[in-house]
Scaffold this motif. Sequence first.
Motif, PDB file in Angstrom:
ATOM      1  N   UNK A 381      48.852  44.762  22.810  1.00  0.00           N
ATOM      2  CA  UNK A 381      47.849  45.160  23.789  1.00  0.00           C
ATOM      3  C   UNK A 381      47.489  44.023  24.739  1.00  0.00           C
ATOM      4  N   UNK A 382      47.884  42.774  24.382  1.00  0.00           N
ATOM      5  CA  UNK A 382      47.587  41.641  25.262  1.00  0.00           C
ATOM      6  C   UNK A 382      48.333  41.763  26.587  1.00  0.00           C
ATOM      7  N   UNK A 383      49.626  42.154  26.612  1.00  0.00           N
ATOM      8  CA  UNK A 383      50.302  42.330  27.914  1.00  0.00           C
ATOM      9  C   UNK A 383      49.615  43.362  28.808  1.00  0.00           C
ATOM     10  N   UNK A 384      49.044  44.389  28.196  1.00  0.00           N
ATOM     11  CA  UNK A 384      48.326  45.403  29.001  1.00  0.00           C
ATOM     12  C   UNK A 384      47.101  44.788  29.667  1.00  0.00           C
ATOM     13  N   UNK A 385      46.370  43.961  28.902  1.00  0.00           N
ATOM     14  CA  UNK A 385      45.209  43.302  29.512  1.00  0.00           C
ATOM     15  C   UNK A 385      45.650  42.365  30.634  1.00  0.00           C
ATOM     16  N   UNK A 386      46.713  41.544  30.376  1.00  0.00           N
ATOM     17  CA  UNK A 386      47.176  40.606  31.402  1.00  0.00           C
ATOM     18  C   UNK A 386      47.610  41.340  32.670  1.00  0.00           C
ATOM     19  N   UNK A 387      48.298  42.478  32.480  1.00  0.00           N
ATOM     20  CA  UNK A 387      48.745  43.253  33.660  1.00  0.00           C
ATOM     21  C   UNK A 387      47.555  43.744  34.483  1.00  0.00           C
ATOM     22  N   UNK A 388      46.549  44.280  33.785  1.00  0.00           N
ATOM     23  CA  UNK A 388      45.373  44.795  34.504  1.00  0.00           C
ATOM     24  C   UNK A 388      44.595  43.666  35.166  1.00  0.00           C
ATOM     25  N   UNK A 389      44.468  42.513  34.488  1.00  0.00           N
ATOM     26  CA  UNK A 389      43.737  41.384  35.079  1.00  0.00           C
ATOM     27  C   UNK A 389      44.451  40.874  36.323  1.00  0.00           C
ATOM     28  N   UNK A 390      45.787  40.771  36.270  1.00  0.00           N
ATOM     29  CA  UNK A 390      46.541  40.323  37.445  1.00  0.00           C
ATOM     30  C   UNK A 390      46.417  41.322  38.603  1.00  0.00           C
ATOM     31  N   UNK A 391      46.431  42.608  38.271  1.00  0.00           N
ATOM     32  CA  UNK A 391      46.309  43.640  39.302  1.00  0.00           C
ATOM     33  C   UNK A 391      44.975  43.519  40.030  1.00  0.00           C
ATOM     34  N   UNK A 392      43.892  43.333  39.286  1.00  0.00           N
ATOM     35  CA  UNK A 392      42.574  43.184  39.898  1.00  0.00           C
ATOM     36  C   UNK A 392      42.511  41.923  40.754  1.00  0.00           C
ATOM     37  N   UNK A 393      43.034  40.811  40.193  1.00  0.00           N
ATOM     38  CA  UNK A 393      42.967  39.532  40.902  1.00  0.00           C
ATOM     39  C   UNK A 393      43.775  39.562  42.195  1.00  0.00           C
ATOM     40  N   UNK A 394      44.998  40.152  42.122  1.00  0.00           N
ATOM     41  CA  UNK A 394      45.856  40.199  43.316  1.00  0.00           C
ATOM     42  C   UNK A 394      45.210  41.025  44.428  1.00  0.00           C
ATOM     43  N   UNK A 395      44.614  42.152  44.063  1.00  0.00           N
ATOM     44  CA  UNK A 395      43.985  43.010  45.084  1.00  0.00           C
ATOM     45  C   UNK A 395      42.797  42.311  45.729  1.00  0.00           C
TER      46      UNK A 395
END
Length: 618
Positions: A381-395
């Motif tokens: 589940x850690x990759x899912x959190x990292x993906x969502x955090x990067x998505x928010x940060x990039x936007x």
Amino acid sequence: MEHFLINSSVCLFVLWLFYKLALENSSWHHWKRFYLIGALLISSIIPFIVIETIVIPIQETSIAEIADLSTGKAAIEAQNFEINGLYILMAVYLIGVAVMLWRFGKNFYSFTIKPDDEVSQYKIYPLILRQEITVPHSFFNRIFVNAKTYKKDLIPEVVLEHEKAHLDQKHSIDIVFIELLLVFFWFNPIFYIIRYSMKLNHEFLADRSVIQQGVNTMTYQELILQHATNSYQHSMANTFHFPIIKKRFNIMKTNTSKANGLLRSLAVIPILTFLIISCGKEEIQLEEISNKNLPQKIVSFVNNKIDDNKTFLINGTEYSAPKVIEELKDYPNAGMDLGFKYNEKSIISIDTNRFESEENLQNALNMLIEETSGKSFAEEQIPEYNRLAKKHKAYMDKNNTLIAWKDDTSRMQDLYHSMTQEQRDNNESWPYLGRVSDLKPGQVPPPPPPAPAQKQQNPPTQKEVGAYNAWAKKIHSETTQLSGNAKLLPIVDEHSLSKFLEIYKRMSQTQKNQSIEFPFPGLKDSQHSFMSDTLTEKQAATKNQIADYNAWARIINSAMEKAEATNNKSLYPIVKQKDHDKYYNIYRNIMTETQRKNSEPWPSFPPPPAPHNSPSPE
């Protein structure tokens, strides 16, 4: 009120229609009398009978929604007051009530004893002898007859017996009852029909009472015919000469059997059932629900998972395992911060406000239970959190603005709260840190305040809409349809055009649908002001219009040149006003500037002669 008026009227009409078709021609006159009164009462009760209760669940209103409602209310209150059609209808209704109330009082007063009346006696009832009446009639406990006719002994005994029958059976009570209803429901034609049926049935009852005293039916009918030429149009009186004589004669001969009458009467039961189902009231109940409610199933779930060694947290308060079960059983309709304390430094918690389904909340609780049992946060589940955090940060970096997605942000927040501190330190940082002051890891920035309501243009008043419709109707009537889709528009005043265009743009869509179409389609969707030159450039004259104008202008200009060259005023051309307006519109309002330069010039008409005074006749 609309529900009551419509449904009660439908019920009353259906019950009267059944009476007309099944009961009126029967000889059960007493039953018919109570049926008509009952129809009035039942039709007013049925719309209030609750046949179905509809429960509508509503969500709790958030603070932001309340703010939006307050803003919208303020915008509505800022609009100018307009005359509501409801006030006009209410005024008309009250005027009608006042007129009917005056009529009721006037009729009631007419049955009092006047100074010039002579009072006699007919059996147990006062007999009022009057000079102005022509036909015997009765009301409550008095019989009214013409004094001269009575003294000459021209009123047959059966006529007085007929009126006495009305008084014996208290028919005046029915009439006063329906007349009072008419005061308040004067606009409903069904009440007038019911009144007529009541009075006709009263005559049936009185006729039967006279015949049952031994009066020969044929003799009685001949007497009715002898007096049929007279009439007394008093709405509240019972009179011997009530119309529909043929129907009265037929009913005198009718004898409805008990079986037939009972069968007809029972037929009203399915009709009443149908009316209750179709015209009854649907009651609506609003039940406030909360997606923050913790289901009892969760209580059982927690009870089976935790043990006495774990510390449970509700809104930051620590509870032992047995105690927390009692707290959950008494869980109110409010959200709570639900979690477990698994060591002295770290707390795994989850906000129940964010879960709209029991299944999602169960999954989150299961994750917490496993964590307190010594199992680490699932590595997958850690990759899912990292993906969502990067998505928010990039936007947010790209658009330089904050963002919160309903599903992704909520999921990211749940994953972050479920991680150990070591896992948080070794993976993507919380994307909102450093973007909003005083924001802690795991927190989401609050939503922005609602945008202020835009200032709305005041819709036009009814007076303005009426003025616009009159102007648009005039323009349409003066517009000439040419070949193809071309139209010859009349000369318009620029000030009026600007004024009514502005009114049309302020109309709501409903007002536009109910008004006359704007006569200049090219202008109604324009967002800017305009001048006459703009109008002429938006349109262009057709070849046929230019040719017609040139031929006319050439003839006029040629004739005027000859008149001026010879100084002969009789050679000036005679121009019809209709032609002048037509070609002036083509030249000035339809042609473009280029078309005018390439066409015949507009004729230089001389000024009209000064008016002279006609000699006054001697």
